[in-house]
Design an enzyme around this catalytic site. Structure first.
Site, mmCIF file in Angstrom:
data_model
loop_
_atom_site.group_PDB
_atom_site.id
_atom_site.type_symbol
_atom_site.label_atom_id
_atom_site.label_comp_id
_atom_site.label_asym_id
_atom_site.label_seq_id
_atom_site.Cartn_x
_atom_site.Cartn_y
_atom_site.Cartn_z
ATOM 1 N N ASP A 167 0.776 -1.237 0.000
ATOM 2 C CA ASP A 167 0.000 0.000 0.000
ATOM 3 C C ASP A 167 0.805 1.283 0.000
ATOM 4 O O ASP A 167 0.246 2.344 0.219
ATOM 5 C CB ASP A 167 -0.969 0.056 1.188
ATOM 6 C CG ASP A 167 -2.229 -0.699 0.880
ATOM 7 O OD1 ASP A 167 -2.625 -0.695 -0.285
ATOM 8 O OD2 ASP A 167 -2.797 -1.292 1.803
ATOM 9 N N ALA A 168 2.108 1.190 -0.202
ATOM 10 C CA ALA A 168 2.859 2.439 -0.321
ATOM 11 C C ALA A 168 2.532 3.062 -1.679
ATOM 12 O O ALA A 168 2.053 2.392 -2.591
ATOM 13 C CB ALA A 168 4.341 2.180 -0.186
#
Lengths: 1200, 273
Positions: free
Chosen positions: A815-816
């Site tokens: 999820d970066a």
């Protein structure tokens, strides 16, 4: 029926329920129809007296009969219309003695309370002769912003501006600008001590109605019937319980133990067994249980010779609850119990006892019906059994208790100061601050009457929607710790009333709720007209049950029987639709129990529905047109009976259609994709006599009409206005939510409330302690219709990002998000952070006060001169100066503390330095300096520091679909992938974020945003009626893209073409207020706690990072003993103790300053003293043991 | 290697290079983005306090936008650049700042009105004006004024995007789409729509290229009866500039810049001892 929604929001704001509730509460001089006046009329100073009057004790007045009337006059049973209590305008009493009307923003800036005076009109009657009338101020009450007493209320604002010589003949918006207010601010909150506070609505079980349920108790089923009886702020739970032996016991509040039902009924005045039997029984199957109960009373098991008469019953109760007491006390105790504690809503006089006995019989009947399976358990989570307490109701409770104490105090003061010569002087006897302080204290702390906490909360100003959502919140008082699984579940009756998605995750899940978009909370109307109507229509007040007749209840009370309940229901409904009854009356006919339930009480959440007749609406296009032009209001619609507000009870009776017709995919005329948003039903409301097979629909794209088949049956009673109304304010922001998995909508709603944008347009003149402003807020390219209604376009909170979905080297795993550095440099995602520091020249007892100045050398603890270099001569910092670290913002000195310090020598005591400094890990520019005076005329300076927040590694962003992520890398533009058109994405998100989370709405929004960018038109993504997916994809193809929205992309680093095409689009992203700049923290050396000498905790105190138990374990596993010692001792609270080596002593030595040597103060030994290294915590423990008289001796020895 | 300029205007260029490797093409693209010198405002001083006009009317310096925002907006204004100007750290003034490496601007605007990029007055280099004159900077109310001096200096896009001359820089690989006329019938409409994209045509097949940026042709890949061939050694480039430099000059500079940068290696060659 878009027009209806438009009309609703044209007239009413999003937080209208709050403001209306308070408007109904506040009493004004020309309007006595208010809760406040009602409270005053009902207030009883003591139990013996009538309400609305203070009767002075004759012993203290020299036997003259002095009465001070404060309630409204009652003449011939009619209550006077003249108000005896009213609220003035919001004012502040300056220290100079002058009173000035204030505006909300003045209150915010000067840390004032936004309150108005409350006046009470009293009549003094001495020995039956009316002496004088007097208007006295009894205190102050908080004013809700935008309520009818607020300065911002349209009429009040005009006079305020006139009085202050402001600009005349301006629009409302300009007027609001003039008083420093955001014209689009919703209001609905209070201002206490300069900070905005909300009274959140409470959800509660409905009072005064019988709820039956079965409980498991000791492995046997026990039926219980409960009533939360409520009368004027007093609330008491009466419960009937049927044990396995069939005996029904009653439990009464404030009385320990239970009473057999039959005995209680006898005590209340029903002596005859037949009457008891008739009061309970309805069907033959109940007989054995009723007989058992009656038998139980007359046997001598419980009472010698059995309970037969009322006297028997009362003496039974006396024996049980007050045995061994004086007769007088016993009688008082029992009458207290029967009149005050038992079912107070039926009255508190001895003559009400029969009513109570009958009511108990009815409760028992419901209980037995449940036992026999004739009735189902009541559903506690059904909204029909719940009531919402809005700010007006909560303020009612608070005002009631505060007013009572003011009046009690007034009575005491009048009696104390009474003298025959001077008579009664009311004005000087009133203690005004009693009311003011009680109201203020509750508002400021949130501690309400009845021990409830968290009722008033600090208004959430992170973004505009978070504010609105906070003002629409509904909390359940159920404890967070217990599971309450059913209470947390989404209940079918919440449809259209409570947002199904907007609730927090975790311990408050399902308990903290938010109102759906269009709701109405009933104010409560007088039931008399309803009673009159139903009595005229054949409701009989006979007690005897008849299987062919139905029972009729009004507000939970059985009022009679009717032979044809369904006819009665339609008559009542018809009267309401004709406008003869208030639209607040809701009625239901329960077929199973043959009960007619009529409600017109306070706090029912209702939703609007369109009435249908023969598969057609009653509303026609002419009416809709008049609504749009403003000739009609929604109130007219309810009076015409074409629209109705339906509560959860009545809805059980209805057959509601969601849609009147189904739409083809494409318009048959122009072959464009159509949705419910781009089509219109024409010709509705015409010919309601017969059901039409086909309906006419107009396509708004080509304006052609076509036919669709009618999905409405004659059986349908109502039609949904728009199913999109089931969502709340926040969830309505999300485009295409019907394509997402539900938990993601919940998460998106939670995150939207954390997104920063333009929280209020007057942010430059506000002084919130913390605040964020997004530099370039944008409208979303994919919007929803609801955004227009809540004016999201005026205060947006996000930006449209060009997004590519691919993995980038590993910098966007988990999820970066990878950001394009050039985008950031051009201004993407930039925001400013504000923090306001406040300093006040406080006054101390003894005439001393703080002073803003540059501290000189002789001030205790003064810093070096350079720390004060940014301050002007009065000690206040210059605007726009750069500040960081612990720089001084306001130089301030305080008077010396009494009996303290002074150091070694005694001399004149010095003033102390008490400057306001920046937080140690923040920096920025001084944005604004506000110098003003507080209520007590001491100077206040508020300094707002602004700092730039450019997106950096670790900052958090989220789309509107619960897809959150932190920046994992900021990459140069040339290293980013690019399309053949030269488009370089702003961010790159990871493809793994999509499949398992099923946020299809995210994909659709990306495509929608791309289409919007290509066509220049905003795409509508409203739930259930947004632009169809196929239409978006076709539009893409029309602009030379492929229908999957994928594009050929090249790696910016190698220049190679990617093997696969990459999904790209434009989507609205929100910057969340969790930013690295406010969180990052490290420490090498720093402050320690005074008591333990261990490092402080927390970033704000420059604390250490805890080396905890588990971290210690890892070092033990490695055998790294020296590292452990370093962490736990050397870098923490290691100390050297000097221990007396005398084995029979073992005390700590002290340093003798005069001789310059160490000496044991106990045994006097000076030679045999050894340094020992321990933690300071150990020494602390030794000292604490000493204080308890336990001596710890340290016996030293050699290492072996 | 051959280069053919397909389209050229002062602010836009499209050209084709044949017989070039992917990495060479990428080197050129990256140079165009990040390695062209440009003049941009780097230091802004904003006057705080009262501002008076000739008649002695008083204006405030507190504006709708924060100073940081105004500075950032000023920095993004493209300025017409003279490539002969020095970089400050390489200048004869040794980084102090002189007319050879620095252009000083002033803004002196009284409200009401909007401060535009045209209000940036170059003080020492009359030709270094903003290339677009209608960029709004900040709106002023009737009692507000903006008094600014700003220094612009040379820099490269790799340092900050304000020094970035070109935008929309991209290349695409040369692709040929051969349609089997019998299997793919839409070729006629494509031919009508994009006559210039037709490369060859015979009875059975017709070949298009999407080098002109016709997305519709590109999206035909994967359809039945379509055969796509890519030439990894033939690229079509395009880019536009913000007006600070003409497109051709940018291209010219970048073509010279690549060998120059590679030569720094040659220059630093030392013989092992």
């Amino acid at each position: 029926m878009k027009e209806l929604i438009d009309a609703f929001f044209k007239k009413e704001g999003v937080v209208n329920h709050q403001i209306e509730s308070m408007n109904y509460f506040y009493s004004t001089q020309n309007n006595a129809a208010s809760i406040m006046q009602q409270v005053v009329d009902e207030t009883k100073i003591s139990d013996e007296e009538e309400p609305g009057v203070i009767v002075l004790d004759k012993l203290k007045t020299g036997s003259s009969d002095i009465r001070v009337y404060f309630g409204r006059r009652v003449i011939n049973g009619k209550v006077s219309k003249e108000a005896t209590i009213w609220v003035d305008k919001p004012e502040i009493k300056e220290a100079s003695g002058a009173s000035n009307q204030i505006t909300p923003n003045e209150a915010r800036l000067r840390d004032l309370n936004y309150m108005a005076s409350v006046f009470l009109k009293v009549r003094v009657v001495v020995d039956g002769v009316e002496r004088e009338q007097d208007t006295v101020k009894i205190g102050e009450i908080p004013v809700m912003v935008r309520s009818k007493v607020c300065t911002l209320y349209e009429k009040n604002l005009e006079t305020y501006i006139e009085k202050n010589n402001g600009p005349q003949n301006t629009t409302l918006e300009e007027k609001l600008h003039y008083v420093g207010e955001d014209p689009n601010d919703s209001g609905g909150y209070f201002i206490i001590g300069g900070s905005e506070r909300v009274i959140v609505s409470l959800e509660d079980l409905a009072p005064n109605r019988i709820l039956v349920e079965a409980e498991e108790k000791y492995e046997s089923k026990v039926e219980v019937a409960k009533v939360f009886s409520q009368k004027g702020g007093f609330r008491a739970l009466t419960a009937l319980e049927k044990g396995s032996d069939g005996i029904i016991n009653v439990s009464i509040p404030s009385v320990a133990g239970t009473i057999p039902l039959a005995i209680l009924m006898k005590a209340l005045g029903i002596e005859k067994d037949k009457e008891i039997h008739d009061a309970i029984g309805s069907v033959r199957e109940m007989e054995p249980i009723i007989y058992a109960n009656i038998e139980e009373a007359v046997t001598n098991k419980l009472f010698q010779n059995g309970v037969h008469t009322t006297e028997d019953a009362v003496s039974f109760l006396e024996k049980k609850f007050a045995s061994g007491q004086a007769k007088e006390y016993r009688e008082k105790k029992i009458s207290q119990m029967l009149d005050k504690s038992l079912l107070p809503h039926l009255g508190d006089q001895p003559q009400d006892r029969i009513k109570k006995a009958v009511y108990l019989g009815r409760m028992a009947r419901s209980l037995l019906e449940l036992n026999l399976g004739l009735r189902k358990e009541d559903d506690k989570d059904h909204l029909a059994n719940k009531r919402i307490k809005l700010s007006g109701d909560l303020m009612d409770e608070l005002f009631r208790s505060a007013f009572l104490s003011v009046m009690k105090d007034l009575k005491y003061q009048l009696e104390r100061t009474y003298s025959k010569r001077r008579g009664v002087k009311v004005k000087p006897a009133v203690r005004q601050d009693l009311l003011t302080q009680k109201m203020l204290h509750a508002m400021a702390t949130g501690n309400w009457t009845g021990g409830r906490t968290g009722i008033s909360q600090l208004l959430d100003r992170v973004s505009n929607v978070s504010t609105l959502s906070h003002l629409r919140r509904v909390i359940s008082p159920l404890t967070r710790s217990q599971p309450h699984f059913e209470a947390r579940d989404l209940h079918p009756t919440q449809w259209g009333r409570i947002c199904p998605n907007e609730t927090p995750e975790g311990q408050n899940c399902g308990l903290v709720k938010n109102a759906a978009l269009i709701i109405n909370v009933t104010e409560g109307v007088d039931p008399t007209p309803v009673l009159d109507l139903i009595m005229q229509n054949g409701v009989r007040e006979v007690v005897e049950e008849n299987p062919n007749s139905g029972r009729v209840y009004v507000n939970g009370d059985l009022v009679g029987y009717h032979d044809n309940p369904s006819a009665l229901v339609s008559t009542v409904r018809e009267s309401r639709r004709k406008g003869r009854l208030s639209n607040e009356v809701n009625i239901r006919y329960d077929l199973e129990t043959r009960e007619v339930i009529i409600n017109c009480d306070r706090g029912r959440i209702r939703r609007p529905l369109l009435t249908l007749q023969n598969g057609n609406t009653l509303i026609d296009q002419k009416t809709l047109g008049k609504l749009e032009s403003g000739d009609h209001t929604l109130l007219d619609l309810t009076a015409m009976g074409v629209m109705e507000w339906i509560d959860a009870e009545e809805e059980e009776d209805l057959f509601v259609a969601v849609y009147p017709y189904d739409l083809p995919e494409k318009c048959p005329k122009c072959s464009e994709y159509i949705s419910r948003d781009t089509t219109k039903w024409v010709g509705h409301g015409v010919n309601t006599e017969e059901r039409m097979e086909e309906l006419t629909v107009q396509c708004l794209k080509c304006n052609e009409e076509f036919k669709v088949s009618n999905a409405l049956a004659t059986e349908h009673t109502h039609l949904e206005i728009d199913p999109s109304l089931i969502l709340g304010v926040v969830a309505s922001i999300i485009p295409y939510p019907e394509h997402n998995s539900s938990p993601r909508i919940t998460m998106a709603a939670a995150m939207t409330k954390q997104s920063i944008g333009l929280s209020s347009t007057n942010f430059r003149i506000r002084s919130d302690t913390r605040g964020h402003i997004l530099h370039y807020p944008q409208l979303p390219l994919v919007k929803t219709r609801v955004m227009d209604h809540i004016k999201y376009d005026k205060k947006p909170a996000g930006q449209n990002f060009v997004v590519a979905v691919l993995s980038y080297q590993g910098y966007n795993i988990q999820d970066a998000i990878v950001f394009n550095r050039a985008s950031i440099e051009r201004g993407l995602g930039r925001s400013s952070f504000f923090r306001t520091y406040t300093a006040e020249e406080k006054r101390y007892p003894g005439g001393q006060e703080d002073k803003f100045e540059i501290p000189t050398h002789d001030v205790l603890g003064a810093r070096a001169e350079e720390f004060y270099k940014n301050l002007d001569e009065s000690g206040i910092i210059f605007p726009e100066s750069y500040v960081e670290g612990s720089d001084v913002l306001v130089g301030k000195t305080s008077p010396p503390r009494f009996l303290e310090e002074g150091g070694d020598k005694l001399g004149p005591q010095r003033r102390r330095e008490s400057s306001i400094t920046m937080r140690p890990n923040e920096k920025g520019f001084v944005d604004n300096v506000i110098l003003t005076v507080s209520e007590s005329n001491s100077r206040i300076v508020k300094i707002r520091v602004r700092s730039d927040r450019t997106p950096e590694l670790g900052d958090k962003f989220a789309s509107r679909h619960g897809q959150k992520g932190v920046i994992g890398a900021v990459v140069s533009q040339e290293d980013m992938p690019f399309t053949e058109d030269g488009i370089i994405p702003d961010i790159i998100i990871n493809p793994h974020a999509i499949p398992s989370r099923m946020t299809v709405g995210h994909i659709l929004e990306m495509i929608g945003g791309k289409v919007a960018s290509l066509t220049g038109d905003v795409v509508d993504g409203t739930i259930f009626s947004g632009e169809p997916e196929k239409s978006l994809r076709e539009e893409l193809v029309r602009h030379g893209f492929n229908r999957y929205s994928t594009e050929i992309m090249y790696d910016g680093i190698t220049g190679e073409r990617f093997q696969t095409e990459i999904f790209t689009g434009v989507i609205y992203y929100q910057k969340l207020h969790h930013m690295v700049a406010g969180k990052f923290h490290a420490r090498s050396r720093g402050p320690v706690q005074i008591l333990t000498r261990q490092p402080t905790e927390g970033r704000s105190r420059q604390g250490g990072l805890r080396f905890g138990e588990m971290e210690r374990d890892t070092l033990i596993a490695h055998g790294a003993a020296m590292v452990i010692k370093d962490r736990l001792l050397d870098q923490s609270d290691g100390t050297i103790l000097y221990v007396c080596g005398n084995p029979s002593c073992g005390h700590l030595a002290i340093f003798d300053r005069k001789r310059g040597n160490l000496k044991c103060p106990v045994c006097g030994n000076t030679g045999n003293i050894h340094p020992v290294e321990t933690s300071y915590a150990f020494k602390l423990m030794r000292d604490e043991l000493t204080t308890m008289g336990v001596m710890m001796r340290l016996v030293l020895g050699d290492l072996k | 290697m051959a280069m053919k300029i397909l389209e050229s205007s002062p602010r836009f260029a499209r050209f084709e290079i044949t017989d070039i490797t992917t990495s060479e093409a990428n080197a050129l693209r990256r140079t165009l983005i990040g390695d062209i010198p440009k003049l941009a405002i780097d230091k802004v001083s904003i006057h705080h306090g009262q501002i008076r006009d000739k008649d002695g009317n008083v204006f405030g310096s507190s504006l709708a936008l924060f100073d940081e925002m105004i500075a950032q907006r000023l920095a993004m204004v493209p300025l017409v650049t003279d490539l002969k100007m020095n970089f400050r750290d390489e200048c004869t003034c040794e980084g102090k700042g002189c007319t050879l490496c620095t252009v000083t601007y002033s803004i002196n605007k009284l409200g009401p009105g909007t401060v535009m990029s045209s209000d940036l007055q170059p003080l020492n280099n009359p030709s270094a004006v903003p290339s677009d004159l209608d960029i709004p900077i900040v709106k002023l109310r009737k009692d507000q004024a903006l008094l600014v001096t700003a220094d612009a200096m040379m820099g490269r896009g790799s340092l900050h995007s304000k020094w970035q001359v070109s935008s929309g820089v991209s290349y695409k690989v040369h692709r040929e789409f051969t349609f089997q006329k019998s299997a793919f019938h839409r070729w006629t409409s494509l031919k009508e729509k994009y006559p210039n994209a037709v490369l060859t045509e015979n009875k059975e097949r017709i070949t298009f290229t999407d080098d002109n940026g016709d997305g519709e042709i590109t999206s035909m890949s994967g359809e039945k009866g379509v055969e796509v061939t890519e030439d990894q050694n033939r690229y079509v480039f395009k880019f536009e500039t913000d007006g600070s430099l003409p497109a051709i000059e940018v291209l010219d500079y970048s073509l010279k810049r690549i060998p120059q940068r590679l030569n720094t290696l040659l220059d630093s060659l030392v013989t092992p001892d």
